[in-house]
Write a protein that holds these residues in place. Sequence first.
Motif, PDB file in Angstrom:
ATOM      1  N   HIS A   1      34.532  27.462  27.836  1.00  0.00           N
ATOM      2  CA  HIS A   1      34.747  28.209  26.598  1.00  0.00           C
ATOM      3  C   HIS A   1      34.229  29.633  26.779  1.00  0.00           C
ATOM      4  O   HIS A   1      33.034  29.843  26.972  1.00  0.00           O
ATOM      5  N   PHE A   2      35.116  30.598  26.765  1.00  0.00           N
ATOM      6  CA  PHE A   2      34.772  32.008  26.924  1.00  0.00           C
ATOM      7  C   PHE A   2      35.940  32.820  26.370  1.00  0.00           C
ATOM      8  O   PHE A   2      37.039  32.291  26.188  1.00  0.00           O
ATOM      9  N   PRO A   3      35.742  34.089  26.075  1.00  0.00           N
ATOM     10  CA  PRO A   3      36.861  34.908  25.581  1.00  0.00           C
ATOM     11  C   PRO A   3      37.955  34.992  26.635  1.00  0.00           C
ATOM     12  O   PRO A   3      37.741  35.507  27.739  1.00  0.00           O
ATOM     13  N   ARG A   4      39.141  34.501  26.309  1.00  0.00           N
ATOM     14  CA  ARG A   4      40.220  34.454  27.291  1.00  0.00           C
ATOM     15  C   ARG A   4      40.674  35.845  27.732  1.00  0.00           C
ATOM     16  O   ARG A   4      41.260  35.998  28.807  1.00  0.00           O
ATOM     17  N   ALA A   5      40.403  36.846  26.914  1.00  0.00           N
ATOM     18  CA  ALA A   5      40.776  38.209  27.292  1.00  0.00           C
ATOM     19  C   ALA A   5      40.037  38.669  28.540  1.00  0.00           C
ATOM     20  O   ALA A   5      40.438  39.654  29.174  1.00  0.00           O
ATOM     21  N   SER A   6      38.972  37.979  28.918  1.00  0.00           N
ATOM     22  CA  SER A   6      38.250  38.331  30.138  1.00  0.00           C
ATOM     23  C   SER A   6      39.158  38.271  31.363  1.00  0.00           C
ATOM     24  O   SER A   6      38.984  39.058  32.309  1.00  0.00           O
ATOM     25  N   LEU A   7      40.127  37.360  31.361  1.00  0.00           N
ATOM     26  CA  LEU A   7      40.960  37.163  32.547  1.00  0.00           C
ATOM     27  C   LEU A   7      41.944  38.319  32.776  1.00  0.00           C
ATOM     28  O   LEU A   7      41.979  38.879  33.875  1.00  0.00           O
ATOM     29  N   PRO A   8      42.770  38.712  31.785  1.00  0.00           N
ATOM     30  CA  PRO A   8      43.625  39.878  32.041  1.00  0.00           C
ATOM     31  C   PRO A   8      42.840  41.164  32.246  1.00  0.00           C
ATOM     32  O   PRO A   8      43.265  42.042  33.014  1.00  0.00           O
ATOM     33  N   LEU A   9      41.685  41.293  31.607  1.00  0.00           N
ATOM     34  CA  LEU A   9      40.866  42.481  31.841  1.00  0.00           C
ATOM     35  C   LEU A   9      40.310  42.484  33.265  1.00  0.00           C
ATOM     36  O   LEU A   9      40.247  43.538  33.914  1.00  0.00           O
ATOM     37  N   ALA A  10      39.898  41.312  33.763  1.00  0.00           N
ATOM     38  CA  ALA A  10      39.423  41.227  35.149  1.00  0.00           C
ATOM     39  C   ALA A  10      40.546  41.578  36.124  1.00  0.00           C
ATOM     40  O   ALA A  10      40.306  42.220  37.157  1.00  0.00           O
ATOM     41  N   ALA A  11      41.767  41.155  35.797  1.00  0.00           N
ATOM     42  CA  ALA A  11      42.906  41.498  36.646  1.00  0.00           C
ATOM     43  C   ALA A  11      43.110  43.008  36.692  1.00  0.00           C
ATOM     44  O   ALA A  11      43.416  43.580  37.752  1.00  0.00           O
ATOM     45  N   THR A  12      42.934  43.678  35.557  1.00  0.00           N
ATOM     46  CA  THR A  12      43.089  45.135  35.519  1.00  0.00           C
ATOM     47  C   THR A  12      41.969  45.824  36.275  1.00  0.00           C
ATOM     48  O   THR A  12      42.197  46.804  37.005  1.00  0.00           O
ATOM     49  N   VAL A  13      40.744  45.331  36.119  1.00  0.00           N
ATOM     50  CA  VAL A  13      39.608  45.921  36.838  1.00  0.00           C
ATOM     51  C   VAL A  13      39.800  45.770  38.349  1.00  0.00           C
ATOM     52  O   VAL A  13      39.480  46.682  39.127  1.00  0.00           O
ATOM     53  N   ALA A  14      40.348  44.645  38.779  1.00  0.00           N
ATOM     54  CA  ALA A  14      40.606  44.447  40.214  1.00  0.00           C
ATOM     55  C   ALA A  14      41.596  45.491  40.732  1.00  0.00           C
ATOM     56  O   ALA A  14      41.411  46.046  41.822  1.00  0.00           O
ATOM     57  N   GLN A  15      42.627  45.777  39.950  1.00  0.00           N
ATOM     58  CA  GLN A  15      43.597  46.790  40.370  1.00  0.00           C
ATOM     59  C   GLN A  15      43.001  48.190  40.303  1.00  0.00           C
ATOM     60  O   GLN A  15      43.372  49.059  41.093  1.00  0.00           O
ATOM     61  N   LEU A  16      42.066  48.417  39.381  1.00  0.00           N
ATOM     62  CA  LEU A  16      41.381  49.704  39.333  1.00  0.00           C
ATOM     63  C   LEU A  16      40.535  49.902  40.588  1.00  0.00           C
ATOM     64  O   LEU A  16      40.494  51.007  41.161  1.00  0.00           O
TER      65      LEU A  16
END
Length: 302
Positions: free
Chosen positions: A137-152
């Motif tokens: 259980h965690f904020p699911r928005a963490s996953l697409p944001l992590a994907a963006t940070v990886a590309q950054l």
Amino acid sequence: MPVLPAPATVPPVPPAPTAAELAAAHGLTPVGARSPLAEYARLLWGRRHFVVALATARQTALYSGARLGQLWQVLTPLLNAAVYFLIFGDLLGTGRGVPDYIPFLCTGVFVFTFTQSAALSGARSLTDNAGLVRALHFPRASLPLAATVAQLQQLLLSLAVLAAVLLADGVPLTARWLLAPPALVLQTLFNCGLALALARIGARTTDFAQVLPFVLRTWMYVSGIFYDLSRIAGHAPHTVRLLLDVNPALIYVSLMRYALIDSVSAHRLPPHVWPLALIWATVAASAGYAFFWSSEEEYGRG
């Protein structure tokens, strides 16, 4: 005949509380319940270290099986730029008349790849991590944001290589390079909102990830990555020119080219480029965040 006493009145037994009533009485909430919008932002901020750690781990693992390892993070954008130069700059001649065409092309390829990769990885971020979504259980928005940070992180490495390419090609280091960080911040906000929105769509429609690359490829061709779009679209109808000028990919690519390449003059930028960059970043980030949050309870239930 003796009179029998009246039977004692039995008080009614109150009904047993339901599970929902017991949960409410003890402050329990459903697993995966959607928090209020502001509270969700607070929870997401509390997971910021997890987002960065997940992005870094994904980037490290991406080329772990290759012999050259993390060197591919630098070689990949360079090879892409070389292929595009061979096809568009050499064979098709789209670079004729464009000053500093190699820096012009490399900047466009690197900057657009940031948006393209963030969109692709964001769209798959929930489906690729379905086990994690269902188990924790965690904020699911963490996953697409992590994907963006990886590309950054990938882009920052590419920009270091790009700086070397620019200097080797004779492009001078000027004060305009200071405009690159704010342009990159605005593009990152835009990419975060885009990744969040596409993550929700990708979680609901599994075939979406198969169609998205074709959409992004079309977007790349109308964003002036390989050619000076202002010269090609100069005689296009007004409506077409307007749509091209407000294209967010073109806006962020143009800003980075203007910041890094001294031969890119201000008159070659789309009109009102900085206000448009700010508007796109604000609208995409806020709308993508709200759009993703509105389906928080549904992720991982399919």
